[in-house]
Motif scaffolding. Sequence first.
Motif, PDB file in Angstrom:
ATOM      1  N   MET A 177       0.818  -1.217   0.000  1.00  0.00           N
ATOM      2  CA  MET A 177       0.000   0.000   0.000  1.00  0.00           C
ATOM      3  C   MET A 177       0.852   1.268   0.000  1.00  0.00           C
ATOM      4  N   ALA A 178       2.136   1.135   0.369  1.00  0.00           N
ATOM      5  CA  ALA A 178       3.036   2.298   0.374  1.00  0.00           C
ATOM      6  C   ALA A 178       3.845   2.409  -0.907  1.00  0.00           C
ATOM      7  N   GLU A 185      -3.918   1.348  -5.485  1.00  0.00           N
ATOM      8  CA  GLU A 185      -3.714   2.780  -5.225  1.00  0.00           C
ATOM      9  C   GLU A 185      -4.969   3.596  -5.527  1.00  0.00           C
ATOM     10  N   LYS A 186      -5.649   3.301  -6.628  1.00  0.00           N
ATOM     11  CA  LYS A 186      -6.861   4.037  -6.986  1.00  0.00           C
ATOM     12  C   LYS A 186      -8.032   3.690  -6.060  1.00  0.00           C
ATOM     13  N   THR A 187      -8.061   2.461  -5.576  1.00  0.00           N
ATOM     14  CA  THR A 187      -9.160   2.013  -4.708  1.00  0.00           C
ATOM     15  C   THR A 187      -9.228   2.838  -3.433  1.00  0.00           C
ATOM     16  N   VAL A 188      -8.049   3.146  -2.845  1.00  0.00           N
ATOM     17  CA  VAL A 188      -8.021   3.880  -1.574  1.00  0.00           C
ATOM     18  C   VAL A 188      -7.692   5.352  -1.768  1.00  0.00           C
ATOM     19  N   GLY A 189      -7.576   5.784  -3.029  1.00  0.00           N
ATOM     20  CA  GLY A 189      -7.346   7.201  -3.306  1.00  0.00           C
ATOM     21  C   GLY A 189      -5.936   7.664  -3.043  1.00  0.00           C
ATOM     22  N   GLY A 190      -4.955   6.792  -3.246  1.00  0.00           N
ATOM     23  CA  GLY A 190      -3.560   7.191  -3.070  1.00  0.00           C
ATOM     24  C   GLY A 190      -2.762   6.162  -2.293  1.00  0.00           C
ATOM     25  N   LEU A 191      -1.555   6.541  -1.951  1.00  0.00           N
ATOM     26  CA  LEU A 191      -0.680   5.653  -1.191  1.00  0.00           C
ATOM     27  C   LEU A 191      -0.976   5.758   0.296  1.00  0.00           C
ATOM     28  N   ILE A 192      -0.687   4.684   1.011  1.00  0.00           N
ATOM     29  CA  ILE A 192      -0.792   4.679   2.471  1.00  0.00           C
ATOM     30  C   ILE A 192       0.622   4.481   3.015  1.00  0.00           C
ATOM     31  N   PRO A 193       1.252   5.512   3.549  1.00  0.00           N
ATOM     32  CA  PRO A 193       2.636   5.370   4.019  1.00  0.00           C
ATOM     33  C   PRO A 193       2.731   4.440   5.230  1.00  0.00           C
ATOM     34  N   LEU A 194       3.910   3.880   5.445  1.00  0.00           N
ATOM     35  CA  LEU A 194       4.114   2.971   6.581  1.00  0.00           C
ATOM     36  C   LEU A 194       3.900   3.653   7.925  1.00  0.00           C
ATOM     37  N   THR A 195       4.016   4.984   7.935  1.00  0.00           N
ATOM     38  CA  THR A 195       3.784   5.706   9.189  1.00  0.00           C
ATOM     39  C   THR A 195       2.326   5.622   9.644  1.00  0.00           C
ATOM     40  N   GLN A 196       1.432   5.153   8.755  1.00  0.00           N
ATOM     41  CA  GLN A 196       0.035   4.956   9.137  1.00  0.00           C
ATOM     42  C   GLN A 196      -0.301   3.479   9.359  1.00  0.00           C
ATOM     43  N   THR A 197       0.629   2.596   9.006  1.00  0.00           N
ATOM     44  CA  THR A 197       0.368   1.160   9.168  1.00  0.00           C
ATOM     45  C   THR A 197       1.402   0.546  10.117  1.00  0.00           C
ATOM     46  N   ALA A 401      -8.734   3.400   5.852  1.00  0.00           N
ATOM     47  CA  ALA A 401      -8.127   2.299   5.100  1.00  0.00           C
ATOM     48  C   ALA A 401      -6.866   1.790   5.781  1.00  0.00           C
ATOM     49  N   HIS A 402      -6.083   2.706   6.358  1.00  0.00           N
ATOM     50  CA  HIS A 402      -4.840   2.259   6.996  1.00  0.00           C
ATOM     51  C   HIS A 402      -5.122   1.363   8.199  1.00  0.00           C
ATOM     52  N   HIS A 403      -6.242   1.623   8.904  1.00  0.00           N
ATOM     53  CA  HIS A 403      -6.551   0.781  10.066  1.00  0.00           C
ATOM     54  C   HIS A 403      -7.095  -0.580   9.631  1.00  0.00           C
ATOM     55  N   VAL A 404      -7.761  -0.612   8.490  1.00  0.00           N
ATOM     56  CA  VAL A 404      -8.191  -1.903   7.934  1.00  0.00           C
ATOM     57  C   VAL A 404      -6.960  -2.731   7.575  1.00  0.00           C
ATOM     58  N   VAL A 405      -5.937  -2.089   7.006  1.00  0.00           N
ATOM     59  CA  VAL A 405      -4.688  -2.787   6.688  1.00  0.00           C
ATOM     60  C   VAL A 405      -4.028  -3.293   7.969  1.00  0.00           C
ATOM     61  N   ASN A 406      -4.062  -2.487   9.036  1.00  0.00           N
ATOM     62  CA  ASN A 406      -3.511  -2.923  10.327  1.00  0.00           C
ATOM     63  C   ASN A 406      -4.254  -4.139  10.861  1.00  0.00           C
ATOM     64  N   ALA A 407      -5.584  -4.124  10.729  1.00  0.00           N
ATOM     65  CA  ALA A 407      -6.387  -5.256  11.188  1.00  0.00           C
ATOM     66  C   ALA A 407      -6.076  -6.489  10.356  1.00  0.00           C
ATOM     67  N   TYR A 408      -5.948  -6.293   9.055  1.00  0.00           N
ATOM     68  CA  TYR A 408      -5.624  -7.418   8.169  1.00  0.00           C
ATOM     69  C   TYR A 408      -4.275  -8.029   8.534  1.00  0.00           C
ATOM     70  N   SER A 409      -3.240  -7.204   8.631  1.00  0.00           N
ATOM     71  CA  SER A 409      -1.897  -7.734   8.877  1.00  0.00           C
ATOM     72  C   SER A 409      -1.796  -8.385  10.246  1.00  0.00           C
ATOM     73  N   THR A 410      -2.583  -7.914  11.222  1.00  0.00           N
ATOM     74  CA  THR A 410      -2.599  -8.548  12.539  1.00  0.00           C
ATOM     75  C   THR A 410      -3.277  -9.913  12.475  1.00  0.00           C
ATOM     76  N   GLY A 411      -4.436  -9.967  11.831  1.00  0.00           N
ATOM     77  CA  GLY A 411      -5.142 -11.237  11.703  1.00  0.00           C
ATOM     78  C   GLY A 411      -4.380 -12.250  10.881  1.00  0.00           C
ATOM     79  N   ALA A 412      -3.598 -11.755   9.903  1.00  0.00           N
ATOM     80  CA  ALA A 412      -2.857 -12.665   9.021  1.00  0.00           C
ATOM     81  C   ALA A 412      -1.814 -13.470   9.766  1.00  0.00           C
TER      82      ALA A 412
END
Length: 463
Positions: A177-178, A185-197, A401-412
């Motif tokens: 995502m970064a 990238e288009k789905t979430v309207g841009g990049l999500i930097p690692l500082t948010q994940t 979106a960044h918190h959904v990615v955090n939830a995903y990576s934790t559950g994974a």
Amino acid sequence: MAGLSSANRSEKNTSRRLVDRFTEWSLNWVPDSMVFVLALTVIVYLMALVFTDHGPVELVDDFASGFWLLLTFAMQMCLMMISGFVVADSKFVKSGIIKLVDWPKTPKRTMLMFCLVVGVVCWFHWGIGLMLSIVMGKQIAVRKRGLGIHYPFLAAVAYSTQCIMANGVSQAAPLLMATPGNFLEKTVGGLIPLTQTALSPFLMTFMVIQLFAIPLLVMYLLPKKENAVELDEALASEFAHVPPATGDVKDLRPAERWERSPVLPTLLALVMLFWVAKFFWLNGVRKLDLNMVNFTFFAMGLLLHRTPQSFISSVKQGVNTTFGVIIQFPLYAGIFGIISNSGLAGVITHWFISISTTETYALIVVIYTSMMDFFVPSGGSKFVIEAPYILSAGQHLGVPAHHVVNAYSTGAQLANNIQPFWALAYLAAFKLKFQDILPYTFLFFVLSGIMATIAFLVFPTGL
């Protein structure tokens, strides 16, 4: 006392039978990942056929249109796995492992050091952490014989610490995502930097708490010396065996001298690492992405191995870990094509919205992706399948979106503790069966699951 002893034996026998049944079920019914991706392709195709207005031929078109979408991502993941292996496989790292192992003098201190070192390294790079945890675990088993460290418990700690702490800066989903130009990238309207994940205050705090919680559980579970089963003599001799040095070969051809010369690899590595230092000086960690991580560890591998011959020899071994990514990612991309192009993503998004609220959605993602991980154990490939609808549902519910990615990576990471796929490398290295480590890894699964539940319920949209 006799009655108590009998009751304890009965309880242990019951637990053992449950563990054996669970393991037998897993090995009997959870197929190789290649089988599952083929089955999943058929399932997604049939779901789209039933729940969307795309016909049979249109869905094949959808599959074909997505098939080559992940070629860049697949190559990036292969380089990450290979570079991690190459760094951990260097003589410098291996000699450092032996010095660390010899430092603590008691079982508790040894296990404490083991958890902290493996945990921190896995957070930085799960590939290096996987290799390091195996090499260090085997060295502890050999060099600490007589201290009473239970061998199956040692292997379980190596595996579970790697599983839990791998949710760091090398996780596929946050790095993807970064990375500029990624397919979401288009789905979430841009990049999500690692500082948010991976580097967000929420996930950093959560990982630090886990890093301290793991050793506490290890100290509590550590079997007493009188109950410990240590490494046997035959395995100790096998693990301690050092292949004979080949020595310098006289009268080398010029080409062979260059293959054994450190000049070119060292020069290139230093130039690359200079550029890495300049990158971080100008950008900090905010622009860190998958390409930058791979570039850095590629340079480190060259520097640590010193010669082209050593580097390539290690790469050849590391490539063996990537065959699943190479052949399966196109299939997962095809599945993504069906989900995205047919409208199935919208259908599944609606299902998620119907059972979720803003306060519960992040936890539902953790639970759902943990269940999916039991069947699709690769965090990168599974994210390709889930991302279109879990990110969309999160947007509808107001979860960033960044918190959904955090939830995903934790559950994974959760289900890896109780399913045998990623454990296979550990079981082969330690010469154990999954039944031997599951009673302990299950408790790590429970600990991590409880902590994740609390974290994502208390902070449903992040900090």
